[in-house]
Design an enzyme around this catalytic site. Sequence first.
Site, short mmCIF file in Angstrom:
data_model
loop_
_atom_site.label_atom_id
_atom_site.label_comp_id
_atom_site.label_asym_id
_atom_site.label_seq_id
_atom_site.Cartn_x
_atom_site.Cartn_y
_atom_site.Cartn_z
N GLY A 102 0.79 -1.22 0.00
CA GLY A 102 0.00 0.00 0.00
C GLY A 102 0.83 1.27 0.00
O GLY A 102 0.29 2.36 -0.24
N LYS A 123 9.92 2.31 -0.17
CA LYS A 123 8.84 2.36 0.82
C LYS A 123 8.52 3.82 1.10
O LYS A 123 9.41 4.61 1.39
CB LYS A 123 9.25 1.66 2.11
CG LYS A 123 9.41 0.15 1.98
CD LYS A 123 9.73 -0.50 3.31
CE LYS A 123 8.56 -0.42 4.28
NZ LYS A 123 8.86 -1.14 5.55
N ASP A 135 -2.25 7.20 2.57
CA ASP A 135 -1.61 8.14 1.64
C ASP A 135 -0.41 7.53 0.91
O ASP A 135 0.16 8.16 0.02
CB ASP A 135 -1.19 9.42 2.37
CG ASP A 135 -0.19 9.18 3.50
OD1 ASP A 135 0.35 8.06 3.61
OD2 ASP A 135 0.06 10.13 4.27
N GLY A 136 -0.02 6.31 1.30
CA GLY A 136 1.09 5.66 0.62
C GLY A 136 2.45 6.22 0.96
O GLY A 136 3.45 5.84 0.35
N ARG A 193 6.05 -13.34 0.62
CA ARG A 193 5.71 -13.55 2.02
C ARG A 193 4.79 -14.76 2.16
O ARG A 193 4.22 -15.23 1.18
CB ARG A 193 5.01 -12.30 2.57
CG ARG A 193 5.78 -11.00 2.31
CD ARG A 193 4.82 -9.82 2.19
NE ARG A 193 5.51 -8.59 1.82
CZ ARG A 193 5.97 -7.69 2.68
NH1 ARG A 193 5.82 -7.90 3.97
NH2 ARG A 193 6.59 -6.62 2.26
N ASP A 262 1.89 -11.59 6.82
CA ASP A 262 2.34 -10.75 5.71
C ASP A 262 3.70 -10.10 5.99
O ASP A 262 4.27 -9.45 5.11
CB ASP A 262 1.30 -9.65 5.41
CG ASP A 262 0.96 -8.82 6.64
OD1 ASP A 262 0.35 -9.39 7.56
OD2 ASP A 262 1.30 -7.63 6.68
N ASN A 263 4.23 -10.31 7.20
CA ASN A 263 5.55 -9.78 7.56
C ASN A 263 6.59 -10.89 7.70
O ASN A 263 7.64 -10.66 8.31
CB ASN A 263 5.48 -9.00 8.87
CG ASN A 263 4.66 -7.73 8.73
OD1 ASN A 263 4.53 -7.18 7.65
ND2 ASN A 263 4.12 -7.24 9.84
N ASP A 272 10.36 -6.13 7.45
CA ASP A 272 9.36 -5.22 8.02
C ASP A 272 9.66 -4.86 9.47
O ASP A 272 9.11 -5.42 10.40
CB ASP A 272 7.95 -5.79 7.87
CG ASP A 272 7.46 -5.67 6.44
OD1 ASP A 272 7.75 -4.65 5.80
OD2 ASP A 272 6.81 -6.61 5.94
#
Length: 504
Positions: A102, A123, A135-136, A193, A262-263, A272
């Site tokens: 995201g 990132k 907002d990314g 992942r 997901d990490n 992460d």
Amino acid sequence: MDQLNIDVSNRAGPATGLGQGDYAELPERFFQRADLSPVRAPRLIRLNRQLAEELGLDADFLASPEGLAVLAGNASPKNVQPLALAYAGHQFGNFVPQLGDGRALLIGEAIDRAGKRRDVQLKGSGRTRFSRGGDGRAALGPVLREYIVSEAMAALGIPTTRALAAVSTGEMVFREGAMPGAIFTRVAASHIRIGTFQYLAARGDREGLKALADYAIARHYPDAGAQENPYLALLENVVAAQARLVARWMLVGFIHGVMNTDNMSISGETIDYGPCAFMDNYHPATVFSSIDSRGRYAYANQPHIAVWNLARLAEALLPLLADNEDAAVEAAEAALKKFQALYEEAFHAGMRRKLGLLTGRPEDMALAAGLLDTMDRNEADFTLTFRSLGEDLGAAAGEGVTRALFARPAEFDDWAVRWKDRLARESEHDAERQAAMRSVNPKFIPRNHRVEAVIRAGVDRSDFSPFEELLSVLAKPFDEQPEMVAYADPPKMEERVLETFCGT
């Protein structure tokens, strides 16, 4: 952003040495092809020149205005279309069927000096279709934290993603208030992942699962491809990699803080760095993450959570393990059961080395457990206790620097008698043993209060000299560095950092 007069649509872009990478050859549903979102006034905070050279990239180019444009997301590398990867994940035990990058974009792939493929990702590079209303972007503080901790982990010899660059954007992001924005350039063996497999499994996408598994085998575990059941071999390899990784976390007192599926990278790298931290005083239930109110990801829980996460990977892979569901479940369970023995093998071997034991005896882990229990009761510092043991090899009973780390030194003295008796059963000289202990027991770790001080200097005053100095110290964690000895000190009571926060 048209008023910036920056053209980010030119696919030719600067010649960085990065290529598109073969992940883009997988089915389109695995990712989103995305355009970069430019920033107003990028400034290079730090470039990891050593890593750039390892990747076969031109560090001087990356430090130039044209290279900075790439690291800031203002220009794409030549012939590369950035990708936002799709994945799902269990977050604190709750399944979210679509997460994805995201606020990150894969901007290319490098073949490093060893011939290995390495992903390069920005990132904080702007919105994607996976942003879920965000907002990314990234704030400067979390970018500095990830840079520091990932490079500290690498210096400690722990598999990890790496920090290639940190760039300030000249723009503000808004969280609990306005904060300076930044972009972090991360390098990874890959960004696959456990949650990537879950994303496809949740959609019943067997074809996609097979394509992803074949890709993962070819990229990370090529020997698995020659096995009778390559997909079972893939699972077994990931189980082994995670067992060794988490054991190494435990041996240095590292707490990941957010071990969601997901990490967790299937390559066996730490990935992460959000609310992560290293323990000061040893306590097995230590939690730093501000959002882990129930202690799910506490220090002592990490091996158990790793198995739980691996079980979710096994569930996703079931359609590939066997045609018969019962047979697939049986195979998966057998693979998962191997974790404990692999973890114990790695942890026990590492703990023996930390204690200066160069041979193995059945009673060794009881000796180690006795020390940890005494440390817990006496609020002894994890890192300094193990480091100082090596300095006390020749100390007489009731003497030495280690005992001063314990609230009730006599309790340490009782344990030390048993330790010295165990050492006497080996023939190595103290000088040899001390050198061996120094090579595995760091003197310097990224202490939370030091990291926070660096962040405050960067965020509040745009002063990055403390950032540079801390990185310099952490690059040599096993060296004495007498001129930097203050960085080894645990925090004073008023300096203690009890909570860390996610980087979103």
